[in-house]
Design a protein around this motif. Sequence first.
Motif, PDB file in Angstrom:
ATOM      1  N   LEU A  92       3.830   5.123  -9.250  1.00 42.71           N
ATOM      2  CA  LEU A  92       3.449   4.326  -8.084  1.00 42.71           C
ATOM      3  C   LEU A  92       2.057   3.720  -8.221  1.00 42.71           C
ATOM      4  N   SER A  93       1.224   4.267  -9.100  1.00 42.13           N
ATOM      5  CA  SER A  93      -0.068   3.623  -9.345  1.00 42.13           C
ATOM      6  C   SER A  93       0.132   2.212  -9.890  1.00 42.13           C
ATOM      7  N   GLY A  94       1.114   2.050 -10.768  1.00 45.80           N
ATOM      8  CA  GLY A  94       1.432   0.722 -11.269  1.00 45.80           C
ATOM      9  C   GLY A  94       2.019  -0.157 -10.191  1.00 45.80           C
ATOM     10  N   THR A  95       2.896   0.411  -9.382  1.00 50.19           N
ATOM     11  CA  THR A  95       3.540  -0.356  -8.304  1.00 50.19           C
ATOM     12  C   THR A  95       2.522  -0.823  -7.275  1.00 50.19           C
ATOM     13  N   CYS A  96       1.595   0.054  -6.916  1.00 50.53           N
ATOM     14  CA  CYS A  96       0.605  -0.257  -5.882  1.00 50.53           C
ATOM     15  C   CYS A  96      -0.633  -0.952  -6.436  1.00 50.53           C
ATOM     16  N   ASP A 215      -7.221  -0.931  15.727  1.00 52.16           N
ATOM     17  CA  ASP A 215      -7.588   0.448  15.413  1.00 52.16           C
ATOM     18  C   ASP A 215      -6.365   1.374  15.404  1.00 52.16           C
ATOM     19  N   VAL A 216      -5.301   0.941  14.715  1.00 58.13           N
ATOM     20  CA  VAL A 216      -4.105   1.769  14.569  1.00 58.13           C
ATOM     21  C   VAL A 216      -3.795   1.921  13.082  1.00 58.13           C
ATOM     22  N   ASP A 217      -2.990   2.921  12.749  1.00 55.21           N
ATOM     23  CA  ASP A 217      -2.606   3.159  11.371  1.00 55.21           C
ATOM     24  C   ASP A 217      -1.425   2.256  10.986  1.00 55.21           C
ATOM     25  N   LEU A 218      -1.226   2.112   9.684  1.00 55.13           N
ATOM     26  CA  LEU A 218      -0.062   1.388   9.173  1.00 55.13           C
ATOM     27  C   LEU A 218       0.786   2.347   8.347  1.00 55.13           C
ATOM     28  N   VAL A 219       2.078   2.398   8.651  1.00 51.98           N
ATOM     29  CA  VAL A 219       3.052   3.164   7.874  1.00 51.98           C
ATOM     30  C   VAL A 219       3.961   2.160   7.183  1.00 51.98           C
ATOM     31  N   SER A 220       3.924   2.149   5.857  1.00 49.93           N
ATOM     32  CA  SER A 220       4.713   1.186   5.082  1.00 49.93           C
ATOM     33  C   SER A 220       5.806   1.929   4.321  1.00 49.93           C
ATOM     34  N   ASP A 221       7.044   1.716   4.729  1.00 47.64           N
ATOM     35  CA  ASP A 221       8.200   2.321   4.056  1.00 47.64           C
ATOM     36  C   ASP A 221       8.566   1.420   2.885  1.00 47.64           C
ATOM     37  N   GLU A 222       8.213   1.846   1.679  1.00 49.34           N
ATOM     38  CA  GLU A 222       8.386   1.028   0.476  1.00 49.34           C
ATOM     39  C   GLU A 222       9.472   1.588  -0.426  1.00 49.34           C
ATOM     40  N   ILE A 223      10.538   2.083   0.192  1.00 46.71           N
ATOM     41  CA  ILE A 223      11.606   2.728  -0.570  1.00 46.71           C
ATOM     42  C   ILE A 223      12.372   1.733  -1.443  1.00 46.71           C
ATOM     43  N   TYR A 224      12.271   0.424  -1.131  1.00 50.95           N
ATOM     44  CA  TYR A 224      12.904  -0.614  -1.960  1.00 50.95           C
ATOM     45  C   TYR A 224      11.892  -1.309  -2.874  1.00 50.95           C
ATOM     46  N   PHE A 234       6.668  -8.030  -5.642  1.00 49.45           N
ATOM     47  CA  PHE A 234       6.374  -7.040  -4.610  1.00 49.45           C
ATOM     48  C   PHE A 234       4.883  -6.748  -4.543  1.00 49.45           C
ATOM     49  N   THR A 235       4.371  -6.647  -3.325  1.00 51.60           N
ATOM     50  CA  THR A 235       2.993  -6.226  -3.090  1.00 51.60           C
ATOM     51  C   THR A 235       3.014  -5.038  -2.143  1.00 51.60           C
ATOM     52  N   SER A 236       2.409  -3.944  -2.561  1.00 52.09           N
ATOM     53  CA  SER A 236       2.337  -2.759  -1.716  1.00 52.09           C
ATOM     54  C   SER A 236       1.244  -2.923  -0.662  1.00 52.09           C
ATOM     55  N   ALA A 237       1.443  -2.278   0.481  1.00 52.45           N
ATOM     56  CA  ALA A 237       0.396  -2.265   1.502  1.00 52.45           C
ATOM     57  C   ALA A 237      -0.828  -1.486   1.043  1.00 52.45           C
ATOM     58  N   ALA A 238      -0.679  -0.689  -0.022  1.00 53.94           N
ATOM     59  CA  ALA A 238      -1.813   0.055  -0.573  1.00 53.94           C
ATOM     60  C   ALA A 238      -2.574  -0.734  -1.630  1.00 53.94           C
ATOM     61  N   ASP A 239      -2.111  -1.916  -1.979  1.00 53.10           N
ATOM     62  CA  ASP A 239      -2.749  -2.743  -2.996  1.00 53.10           C
ATOM     63  C   ASP A 239      -4.124  -3.199  -2.482  1.00 53.10           C
ATOM     64  N   ARG A 249      -6.268   4.554   6.374  1.00 50.48           N
ATOM     65  CA  ARG A 249      -5.402   4.489   7.556  1.00 50.48           C
ATOM     66  C   ARG A 249      -4.039   3.888   7.216  1.00 50.48           C
ATOM     67  N   THR A 250      -3.749   3.747   5.925  1.00 51.82           N
ATOM     68  CA  THR A 250      -2.465   3.211   5.468  1.00 51.82           C
ATOM     69  C   THR A 250      -1.695   4.319   4.760  1.00 51.82           C
ATOM     70  N   HIS A 251      -0.447   4.528   5.167  1.00 53.41           N
ATOM     71  CA  HIS A 251       0.360   5.621   4.642  1.00 53.41           C
ATOM     72  C   HIS A 251       1.662   5.036   4.095  1.00 53.41           C
ATOM     73  N   VAL A 252       1.949   5.328   2.834  1.00 55.46           N
ATOM     74  CA  VAL A 252       3.099   4.725   2.146  1.00 55.46           C
ATOM     75  C   VAL A 252       4.183   5.770   1.937  1.00 55.46           C
ATOM     76  N   VAL A 253       5.415   5.374   2.231  1.00 49.91           N
ATOM     77  CA  VAL A 253       6.590   6.221   2.020  1.00 49.91           C
ATOM     78  C   VAL A 253       7.420   5.627   0.893  1.00 49.91           C
ATOM     79  N   TRP A 254       7.881   6.492   0.003  1.00 49.81           N
ATOM     80  CA  TRP A 254       8.764   6.068  -1.096  1.00 49.81           C
ATOM     81  C   TRP A 254       9.748   7.197  -1.372  1.00 49.81           C
TER      82      TRP A 254
END
Length: 430
Positions: A92-96, A215-224, A234-239, A249-254
């Motif tokens: 995921l380091s490469g993906t993000c 001032d809210v968190d972001l949850v990015s479901d990046e299962i695809y 593709f660009t990850s929200a963690a990029d 404040r950004t949380h990624v799900v895979w």
Amino acid sequence: MAAPRPRVSRQAARLLADTPAIAEAHFRAEAEPYDARTRPDGYLNLGTAENRLLWDLLEDRLATLEPLNEATARYAPLHGTDVLRERVAALLSGTCRTPLDPQDLVVISGATGALDAIASVLCDPGEAIVVPAPYYGAFDTDLGGRSGARILPAPLGAADGFRLTAAAVDRALVEARSRGITVRAVALSSPSNPIGEVHPPEVLAALLRVVREHDVDLVSDEIYAHAVFGEQAFTSAADPAVNPDWAERTHVVWGFAKDFGLPGLKTGVLHTRDPRVGEAARAMAYFAPVSTATQQTLAGLLADPEWVASFLAAGRRRLGASYEHLVTLLDAHGIPYAPAAAGFSVWLDLGRWLPGSGFEAERLLWRELFEKARVSILPGGAFRSPEPGWFRLCHTVEAPLVAEAVRRIAAHLDTASPSPVPSSSNGSRP
């Protein structure tokens, strides 16, 4: 005197009441599947987002992995073994496009478990999560079922194929605040489900500016994340290119269900850089750990980066071919749809064939397609579509099954009287 009914908690009763009819359709379709020779009147299940195009690529690789041993019968860290988290972090380091620390990963039972954990960590019951709509229908349960969080849709526009906009999310956040609702996060699927949009980097950057302003968190479901077959990368929200100052404040799900075609292994991953959130999520993993044996298998699968890269590339090629096969059939039958660039599904526009108006008419057409045409696809209402008439069709099964399903759908639509009110796409692709 009748025996008293067993008492269940209010939460359990709520979960039972929310059991969707689409789950019943899935299991009925799987129990009586179509076979051209032995069951020509069987069901065709194009309602379930499983990638059944990959097993031949996986089978030989899995057969070479280390067999189970005494160590795999023992307890392992409940938030994931060191070796699995290290190998997932490398992938995921490469993906993000940014180094991920394995200590920031929580391995848990499926992406569902990861979404449940992050929602439970961020929200107290009654607090809210804003989600651009249409959205993956199980978000309601995954994010709100146990946490008690409220899911607030941010409606997207049909005129441009329900593409993500930061403005739509901003409107939903402003409206929630005006109603006195406490919003803790925005959640989205990226690439999107059911639309199949690969969100452009400028859109993600704008979205991240909005969540920071509120001032809210972001949850990015990046299962695809590795299921992209279109031209937009593709660009990850963690990029860091789109997220220079909101990373904590950004949380990624895979997970392994989609990109690796292994939904039955029920292994998801949550990445968070917030130490307190990570600590709490690791505590949540106690209730939904992945078996040590499964973790060994998946760590072995990721042990050869060259094989992984080759496998994911082959998967993307097969997805692209499957998508082109489907849309060629849809074009031939005059069935409109929103173009996709990722994922396993296409968002069909059947609005002109609704037998009436509103979501009740959509549900009736869905039932007719299931009971009469014996094809399982999912109605837009299950994805909180802002307007009726849209359906999700998953195409990642054998090509002859897709062709037979489209033939049956088209035949049923031919018998229906088109609605006098045109659908939002006016019979063409948005």
